[in-house]
Scaffold this motif. Structure first.
Motif, PDB file in Angstrom:
ATOM      1  N   ARG A 132      49.201  17.802 -33.179  1.00  0.00           N
ATOM      2  CA  ARG A 132      49.489  19.150 -32.937  1.00  0.00           C
ATOM      3  C   ARG A 132      50.662  19.146 -31.518  1.00  0.00           C
ATOM      4  N   ASP A 191      38.046  21.562 -24.306  1.00  0.00           N
ATOM      5  CA  ASP A 191      37.446  21.485 -25.394  1.00  0.00           C
ATOM      6  C   ASP A 191      38.345  21.989 -26.466  1.00  0.00           C
ATOM      7  N   ASP A 192      37.822  21.676 -27.721  1.00  0.00           N
ATOM      8  CA  ASP A 192      38.828  22.011 -28.895  1.00  0.00           C
ATOM      9  C   ASP A 192      39.437  23.408 -28.960  1.00  0.00           C
ATOM     10  N   GLY A 193      38.500  24.334 -28.880  1.00  0.00           N
ATOM     11  CA  GLY A 193      38.852  25.914 -28.747  1.00  0.00           C
ATOM     12  C   GLY A 193      39.921  26.184 -27.695  1.00  0.00           C
ATOM     13  N   GLN A 194      39.531  25.672 -26.403  1.00  0.00           N
ATOM     14  CA  GLN A 194      40.518  25.803 -25.320  1.00  0.00           C
ATOM     15  C   GLN A 194      41.870  25.149 -25.451  1.00  0.00           C
ATOM     16  N   PHE A 195      41.834  23.967 -26.106  1.00  0.00           N
ATOM     17  CA  PHE A 195      43.016  23.291 -26.127  1.00  0.00           C
ATOM     18  C   PHE A 195      44.016  24.054 -27.278  1.00  0.00           C
ATOM     19  N   TYR A 196      43.444  24.551 -28.368  1.00  0.00           N
ATOM     20  CA  TYR A 196      44.432  25.005 -29.543  1.00  0.00           C
ATOM     21  C   TYR A 196      44.775  26.291 -29.013  1.00  0.00           C
ATOM     22  N   MET A 200      42.756  11.578 -26.218  1.00  0.00           N
ATOM     23  CA  MET A 200      42.897  12.835 -26.727  1.00  0.00           C
ATOM     24  C   MET A 200      42.640  12.548 -28.345  1.00  0.00           C
ATOM     25  N   GLY A 201      42.141  13.146 -29.227  1.00  0.00           N
ATOM     26  CA  GLY A 201      42.090  12.710 -30.657  1.00  0.00           C
ATOM     27  C   GLY A 201      43.352  12.982 -31.545  1.00  0.00           C
ATOM     28  N   GLU A 244      44.005  14.615 -34.152  1.00  0.00           N
ATOM     29  CA  GLU A 244      44.568  15.895 -34.554  1.00  0.00           C
ATOM     30  C   GLU A 244      45.185  16.715 -33.456  1.00  0.00           C
ATOM     31  N   ARG A 245      44.717  16.442 -32.048  1.00  0.00           N
ATOM     32  CA  ARG A 245      45.367  16.996 -31.030  1.00  0.00           C
ATOM     33  C   ARG A 245      46.577  16.327 -30.734  1.00  0.00           C
ATOM     34  N   TYR A 293      42.956  16.613 -21.745  1.00  0.00           N
ATOM     35  CA  TYR A 293      41.891  15.704 -22.318  1.00  0.00           C
ATOM     36  C   TYR A 293      40.461  16.488 -21.762  1.00  0.00           C
TER      37      TYR A 293
END
Length: 112
Positions: free
Chosen positions: A8, A100-105, A1-2, A4-5, A97
């Motif tokens: 968050r 994608d970024d949009g789904q995660f946030y 996981m990045g 930034e994630r 993991y």
């Protein structure tokens, strides 16, 4: 996981269990928000923080003191506020993991 994630998730208030240190005849105990009491050794959390002057500082607990990331040894007398990370099941982490970024946030926003 990045990174930034991870930041968050770290910032999510519900990610933490809050408690108070209790010293009972030289034994360090942790009482959580729900009133459950455990030995400090039983914490399986990679992140334990102690409240020092209104700021959360990462620390490692020992029998009668906390060693902080600042290099300080703080004597534990009881009544100190702490917080520690809740454990997250591996299957849930794998799920995060794979998003994608949009789904995660969006998922985290919906949880709140």
């Amino acid at each position: 996981m990045g990174t930034e994630r991870e930041m968050r998730i770290y910032e999510e208030d519900r990610r933490w269990i809050y408690g108070t240190i209790i010293m009972d005849e030289g034994i360090c105990l942790i009482e959580n928000e729900e009133g459950d009491i455990c030995l400090f050794e039983s914490l399986r959390s990679p992140g334990v923080y102690i409240d020092l002057d209104g700021k959360w500082v990462k620390a490692e607990l020992f029998d009668r003191f906390a060693a902080t990331e600042r290099g300080e040894n703080i004597p534990l007398t009881g009544g100190e506020a702490i917080r520690y990370l809740k454990t997250v099941k591996q299957a849930f982490l794998d799920f995060l993991y794979d998003l994608d970024d949009g789904q995660f946030y969006s998922f985290l926003d919906q949880l709140n």
